[in-house]
Design a protein around this motif. Structure first.
Motif, mmCIF file in Angstrom:
data_model
loop_
_atom_site.group_PDB
_atom_site.id
_atom_site.type_symbol
_atom_site.label_atom_id
_atom_site.label_comp_id
_atom_site.label_asym_id
_atom_site.label_seq_id
_atom_site.Cartn_x
_atom_site.Cartn_y
_atom_site.Cartn_z
ATOM 1 N N SER A 551 -3.714 -8.807 -1.481
ATOM 2 C CA SER A 551 -2.613 -8.104 -2.149
ATOM 3 C C SER A 551 -1.716 -7.420 -1.126
ATOM 4 O O SER A 551 -2.190 -6.837 -0.148
ATOM 5 C CB SER A 551 -3.170 -7.062 -3.120
ATOM 6 O OG SER A 551 -4.040 -7.659 -4.051
ATOM 7 N N THR A 552 -0.399 -7.483 -1.365
ATOM 8 C CA THR A 552 0.569 -6.860 -0.453
ATOM 9 C C THR A 552 1.478 -5.913 -1.214
ATOM 10 O O THR A 552 1.639 -6.001 -2.437
ATOM 11 C CB THR A 552 1.420 -7.918 0.266
ATOM 12 O OG1 THR A 552 2.126 -8.699 -0.701
ATOM 13 C CG2 THR A 552 0.554 -8.828 1.134
ATOM 14 N N VAL A 553 2.071 -4.993 -0.450
ATOM 15 C CA VAL A 553 3.042 -4.037 -0.980
ATOM 16 C C VAL A 553 4.147 -3.882 0.062
ATOM 17 O O VAL A 553 4.000 -4.315 1.210
ATOM 18 C CB VAL A 553 2.379 -2.660 -1.245
ATOM 19 C CG1 VAL A 553 1.310 -2.762 -2.323
ATOM 20 C CG2 VAL A 553 1.800 -2.090 0.043
ATOM 21 N N PRO A 554 5.296 -3.298 -0.314
ATOM 22 C CA PRO A 554 6.333 -3.043 0.696
ATOM 23 C C PRO A 554 5.792 -2.174 1.833
ATOM 24 O O PRO A 554 4.930 -1.320 1.625
ATOM 25 C CB PRO A 554 7.424 -2.316 -0.091
ATOM 26 C CG PRO A 554 7.222 -2.753 -1.505
ATOM 27 C CD PRO A 554 5.746 -2.921 -1.679
ATOM 28 N N ALA A 555 6.291 -2.416 3.022
ATOM 29 C CA ALA A 555 5.807 -1.697 4.208
ATOM 30 C C ALA A 555 5.964 -0.187 4.045
ATOM 31 O O ALA A 555 6.957 0.285 3.490
ATOM 32 C CB ALA A 555 6.546 -2.177 5.444
#
Length: 580
Positions: A551-555
């Protein structure tokens, strides 16, 4: 020479002054070496035949060496009676092989060393700890007596002396005095040109901010270099025996920078260099003010409750202790754990075990009771003794006999940037873990109200060991596979405690071994069936992390979350030197 005389007198006065600061007379044998060798001698006396046999073999080989040397001087070709081990840098100069006299000196030394070692090993019935101590200090003695360490028997030094008219020896004496001045009368060998390094300028330069601080650590959050990042932040727990920037030496070999480039939001605990005011800080304080405090801060900074955690060496021991503590309290904020060269079972602690017996522990505690901490230089001396030829005698030759200035080397700068150990914590660590091996016993250690059991650790773990580790032997690190109750991936890297870990993919160095997920009890069996892969293990670890959550999110920018930035990385704590 007048400068030498004046500096020498000043150093002696300082040394005598410091000796007078103690309250009692120091032990003539603080390392308890004498008793170990007396016990060995008593054992040898019960079996004199073994000593006689070793002596006969030695003199037979020595006679052959004399004969071979005579034949070489007459122009004959002969094979050496004995050769140095592969990779022995002491005898790299061609004269040790091409010149009959120096070849004779070298082989005489090697034969004598082998004889002494064989006699020591012939003492039967010794307590294993005593045998280990005798073997270790016998090797220290034979290493010290190498002909390469004396100017009259070192061809490279003799050549340099002839070329410079002895200027190298005078320069070497000046270097020796400078090192004695730096150590206030105690020899502190200068291994590198420290003036070439500035923390935060050309060492530990990955961009980031300190976002949290307490009495024991500063928490650094690093600036992202990707548009999106993995949802779970990454927490690094380095050892507090040394500074954290071993993981951020230079951009090309920085694990921190590389992890940031792979999309991790990286947080690092930068431990304080403690003074006497922190003497009563214990191992449980390091747990509360280290990983527990970091988890709370990370959640405020990012909004994320769960993290991936890495513990390096002593930091890994702390991480495992914390995970066992969290298991008792049903705390699942650490989703996966990685251990770099970490010992949890100290039964086979390697050569560091030489320094752990009651007499030596009492001597260490006596020192710490006066100051409230153990000097970082004393810990550094211990580690250097484990690799005396590389970390002591090579510098004696280069600095004092050849009169050369130390070469600027970032790893040796870090190695010399030692840290102190609070008295309470260090005594607990040495006695309860190294000496009693209580950590591996269910309920053997209690921290902050909970009896720890490492078998309660059920989360996914990645255990990295290094094949030539002289601090945490890989077979001891391997025992974690038989302790944890969750899935364990064990990876063995080539090289040692530092180089095997700090091995960036672009370096093209070393290799690593990966086995099956179902690790057998015997590490030798694991290695027999393991597969060797070229290059760094870093990508393997990253794939393992992604296998648990992609899972990724904005930096996330440090200081823009729930915690404001306090100052730029690498912070203030890391800049406090041991002598400050």
């Amino acid at each position: 020479m007048a400068d030498v005389a004046e500096r020498g007198q000043r150093i002696v006065r300082e040394f005598l002054r410091r000796q007078g600061e103690g309250d009692g007379t120091p032990s003539p044998d603080p390392l308890n070496i004498g008793n170990a060798f007396m016990e060995m001698t008593a054992r040898l006396m019960t079996n004199p035949a073994s000593v006689v046999q070793a002596g006969i073999g030695f003199w037979q080989d020595y006679l052959t060496l004399w004969q071979n040397t005579a034949r070489r001087m007459l122009g004959g070709e002969v094979a050496p009676v004995i050769t140095e081990r592969r990779g022995d840098k002491r005898f790299k100069d061609d004269a040790w092989r091409e010149n009959e006299v120096f070849d004779f000196i070298k082989q005489s030394y090697l034969l004598s060393s082998r004889y002494v070692t064989n006699v020591v090993h012939g003492a039967e019935g010794l307590n294993p700890k005593t045998a280990q101590k005798v073997d270790f200090y016998t090797r220290q003695f034979t290493d010290a007596m190498s002909p390469s360490n004396f100017w009259l028997t070192n061809p490279e030094v003799l050549r340099k002396t002839a070329e410079t008219g002895g200027e190298n020896l005078l320069k070497g004496l000046s270097n020796l005095l400078s090192d004695l001045e730096r150590g206030h009368g105690k020899l502190r060998i200068n291994m590198t040109d420290e003036s070439k390094f500035r923390i935060g300028e050309n060492i530990a330069v990955t961009p980031g901010k300190v976002v949290y601080r307490n009495a024991l650590m500063e928490l650094i959050q690093y600036t992202p270099s990707t548009e999106t990042v993995l949802k779970r932040p990454l927490l690094l727990l380095p050892p507090w025996i040394n500074k954290f920037y071993i993981l951020d030496l230079r951009p090309k070999n920085s694990f921190v920078r590389w992890a940031v480039s792979q999309g991790h939001t990286v947080f690092v605990c930068s431990w304080v260099n403690p003074d006497e005011t922190l003497a009563e800080m214990g191992f449980d304080d390091y747990m509360r003010l280290g990983p527990y405090a970091a988890l709370e801060a990370i959640e405020k900074a990012t909004g994320e409750r769960q993290v991936n955690a890495i513990g390096y060496c002593l930091g890994g021991t702390l991480l495992a202790s914390t995970l066992a503590h969290m298991a008792k309290r049903k705390d699942d904020r650490i989703a996966s754990a990685t251990f770099f060269t970490t010992m949890l079972d100290f039964e086979e602690a390697g050569e560091l075990g030489v320094f752990i017996d009651e007499e030596q522990l009492q001597a260490i505690e006596a020192k710490m009771s006066k100051r409230g901490f153990l000097e970082g230089s004393e810990m550094a001396d211990t580690f250097n003794m484990l690799r005396a030829n590389d970390l002591i005698w090579s510098f004696v030759v280069q600095n004092y006999l050849l009169g050369q200035e130390p070469f600027p080397f970032d790893l040796l700068f870090w190695n010399g940037d030692s840290t102190r150990m609070p008295a309470k914590m260090h005594s607990f660590y040495l006695r309860r873990m190294y000496q009693a091996n209580d950590l591996v016993k269910p309920g053997g250690i209690e921290l902050d109200g909970e009896a720890l059991d490492l078998r309660d650790i059920r989360l996914p773990t990645y255990v990295l060991a290094t094949r030539e580790d002289h601090i945490a032997p890989w077979k001891s690190s391997y025992k974690a596979t038989q302790i944890f109750s969750g899935p364990v991936r064990f990876v063995l890297a080539a090289s040692g405690h530092i180089a095997g870990v700090v091995n960036a993919p672009d370096s093209g160095k070393y290799s690593h071994w990966v086995g099956t997920e179902d690790a057998p009890a015997d590490p030798a069996e694991w290695f027999e069936h393991a597969t060797e892969f070229a290059g760094s293990w870093w990508p393997d670890w990253h794939r393992w992390i992604l296998g648990h959550d992609r899972s990724t999110v904005p930096a996330r920018q440090p200081g823009e979350g729930g915690l404001p930035a306090l100052e730029d990385a690498p912070g203030s704590y890391v800049k406090v030197m041991a002598g400050d």
